[in-house]
Motif scaffolding. Structure first.
Motif, PDB file in Angstrom:
ATOM      1  N   LEU A   1     -41.576 -65.245  24.076  1.00 21.86           N
ATOM      2  CA  LEU A   1     -40.478 -64.158  23.717  1.00 21.86           C
ATOM      3  C   LEU A   1     -39.692 -63.732  25.141  1.00 21.86           C
ATOM      4  CD1 LEU A   1     -39.997 -61.752  22.100  1.00 21.86           C
ATOM      5  CD2 LEU A   1     -41.995 -60.457  23.087  1.00 21.86           C
ATOM      6  N   ILE A   2     -40.261 -64.021  26.122  1.00 20.85           N
ATOM      7  CA  ILE A   2     -39.444 -63.897  27.324  1.00 20.85           C
ATOM      8  C   ILE A   2     -38.316 -64.823  27.535  1.00 20.85           C
ATOM      9  CG2 ILE A   2     -39.564 -63.671  29.801  1.00 20.85           C
ATOM     10  CD1 ILE A   2     -41.055 -61.501  28.690  1.00 20.85           C
ATOM     11  N   ALA A   3     -38.582 -66.112  27.185  1.00 18.30           N
ATOM     12  CA  ALA A   3     -37.603 -67.207  27.102  1.00 18.30           C
ATOM     13  C   ALA A   3     -36.454 -66.793  26.171  1.00 18.30           C
ATOM     14  CB  ALA A   3     -38.395 -68.390  26.953  1.00 18.30           C
ATOM     15  N   ILE A   4     -36.849 -66.297  24.964  1.00 21.41           N
ATOM     16  CA  ILE A   4     -36.050 -66.057  23.970  1.00 21.41           C
ATOM     17  C   ILE A   4     -34.821 -64.946  24.407  1.00 21.41           C
ATOM     18  CG2 ILE A   4     -35.170 -65.381  21.718  1.00 21.41           C
ATOM     19  CD1 ILE A   4     -37.871 -66.576  20.753  1.00 21.41           C
ATOM     20  N   ILE A   5     -35.496 -63.851  25.266  1.00 20.99           N
ATOM     21  CA  ILE A   5     -34.688 -62.677  25.796  1.00 20.99           C
ATOM     22  C   ILE A   5     -33.835 -63.402  26.825  1.00 20.99           C
ATOM     23  CG2 ILE A   5     -35.001 -60.509  27.345  1.00 20.99           C
ATOM     24  CD1 ILE A   5     -37.677 -59.972  25.622  1.00 20.99           C
ATOM     25  N   MET A   6     -34.336 -64.047  27.610  1.00 23.14           N
ATOM     26  CA  MET A   6     -33.533 -64.613  28.730  1.00 23.14           C
ATOM     27  C   MET A   6     -32.354 -65.525  28.159  1.00 23.14           C
ATOM     28  SD  MET A   6     -36.625 -65.675  31.197  1.00 23.14           S
ATOM     29  CE  MET A   6     -35.328 -66.677  32.535  1.00 23.14           C
ATOM     30  N   SER A   7     -32.413 -66.174  26.830  1.00 24.64           N
ATOM     31  CA  SER A   7     -31.639 -67.173  26.593  1.00 24.64           C
ATOM     32  C   SER A   7     -30.548 -66.569  25.949  1.00 24.64           C
ATOM     33  CB  SER A   7     -32.308 -68.166  25.504  1.00 24.64           C
ATOM     34  OG  SER A   7     -32.505 -67.276  24.241  1.00 24.64           O
ATOM     35  N   ALA A   8     -30.318 -65.118  25.758  1.00 26.82           N
ATOM     36  CA  ALA A   8     -28.824 -64.541  25.413  1.00 26.82           C
ATOM     37  C   ALA A   8     -27.846 -65.044  26.217  1.00 26.82           C
ATOM     38  CB  ALA A   8     -29.145 -63.190  25.318  1.00 26.82           C
ATOM     39  N   GLN A   9     -26.747 -65.420  25.648  1.00 33.08           N
ATOM     40  CA  GLN A   9     -25.548 -65.823  26.637  1.00 33.08           C
ATOM     41  C   GLN A   9     -25.951 -66.784  27.758  1.00 33.08           C
ATOM     42  OE1 GLN A   9     -22.838 -63.695  25.931  1.00 33.08           O
ATOM     43  NE2 GLN A   9     -23.701 -61.981  25.026  1.00 33.08           N
ATOM     44  N   THR A  10     -27.018 -67.360  27.287  1.00 33.89           N
ATOM     45  CA  THR A  10     -27.369 -68.491  28.430  1.00 33.89           C
ATOM     46  C   THR A  10     -27.817 -69.744  27.944  1.00 33.89           C
ATOM     47  OG1 THR A  10     -28.089 -66.723  30.130  1.00 33.89           O
ATOM     48  CG2 THR A  10     -28.610 -69.003  30.591  1.00 33.89           C
ATOM     49  N   THR A  11     -27.665 -70.895  28.255  1.00 29.76           N
ATOM     50  CA  THR A  11     -28.046 -71.997  27.660  1.00 29.76           C
ATOM     51  C   THR A  11     -29.592 -72.296  27.650  1.00 29.76           C
ATOM     52  OG1 THR A  11     -27.808 -73.586  29.551  1.00 29.76           O
ATOM     53  CG2 THR A  11     -25.695 -73.306  28.250  1.00 29.76           C
ATOM     54  N   ASP A  12     -29.966 -73.036  26.820  1.00 29.09           N
ATOM     55  CA  ASP A  12     -31.560 -73.293  26.740  1.00 29.09           C
ATOM     56  C   ASP A  12     -31.801 -73.988  28.180  1.00 29.09           C
ATOM     57  OD1 ASP A  12     -31.597 -71.900  24.453  1.00 29.09           O
ATOM     58  OD2 ASP A  12     -32.412 -73.766  23.380  1.00 29.09           O
TER      59      ASP A  12
END
Ligand code: SF4
Length: 214
Positions: free
Chosen positions: A33-44
């Protein structure tokens, strides 16, 4: 778009990416969940680079007690909008410290975490619970419009329409195959149309690429 063509698209994507799954690094559902929040506008790729270090010290909501918002900022500062994201991660932890993440088992419940948008909620549930929903980001929105599965102006509008057009049982897998497709084939600039079997049914190919190359 006919049902027959939608079938062709889905089976082509399945054949191209039979093992499509999230490329985000995580070791438990909270971290996802935290990783998905972080991935907005940023590459995986960038999120994973950060999280291979960050997630060593940040394994569950209790860790916010040790880290505090400023420290979270320091860990994730190479990610776009890191200050806002650190704040949202911190607020997520405050809530999940007192409430089990399993209690947020639907799109609606996850969205009660106000900074969790519909896309984040759907991506999370498709991955963790195999819920038949399709998370629509700008890229998924673009590909669906290129193929003319929808004709919409924003990811939100696509989100509202697409689940009524596609079969429910196709949605969670399609989320992953579409992501692989825009990432590796139907890229924003210079899509690899020459290699694509969907040329005959792709509106974008007929209306933009062919005309440009004339
Ligand atoms: S033909 Fe080109 S634009 Fe159309 S889906 Fe394939 S790669 Fe994308």
């Amino acid at each position: 778009m006919t049902k027959e063509n939608i079938k062709i698209i889905i089976s082509y994507l399945d054949k191209l990416f039979p093992d499509a799954k999230t490329e985000l690094f995580y070791e438990n559902e909270f971290q996802l969940l935290i990783a998905i929040i972080m991935s907005a506008q940023t590459t995986d790729k960038q999120v994973n680079k950060v999280n291979k270090v960050f997630f060593k010290v940040f394994k569950n909501p209790d860790d916010w007690l040790k880290l505090w918002q400023k420290n979270i900022e320091n860990y994730i500062k190479t990610v776009w909008f890191y200050k806002t994201k650190a704040k949202n991660i911190y607020r997520t932890c405050e809530i999940l410290y007192k409430n089990d993440l399993n209690n947020f088992s639907t799109v609606e419940k996850l969205q009660t975490l106000h900074w969790v948008g519909i896309k984040t909620a759907k991506v999370f549930l498709a991955i963790t619970k195999n819920t038949q929903v399709l998370g629509v980001d700008t890229h998924v929105h673009r590909v669906l419009n290129r193929l003319w599965i929808v004709k919409t102006k924003s990811p939100l509008e696509t989100d509202k329409k697409v689940e009524k057009i596609l079969k429910k049982e196709d949605l969670s897998k399609l989320h992953h195959t579409l992501i692989f497709f825009w990432r590796y084939n139907c890229t924003a600039r210079n899509p690899k149309c020459d290699l694509c079997d969907l040329k005959q049914i792709c509106k974008y190919y007929k209306k933009v690429i062919l005309i440009k190359n004339k």
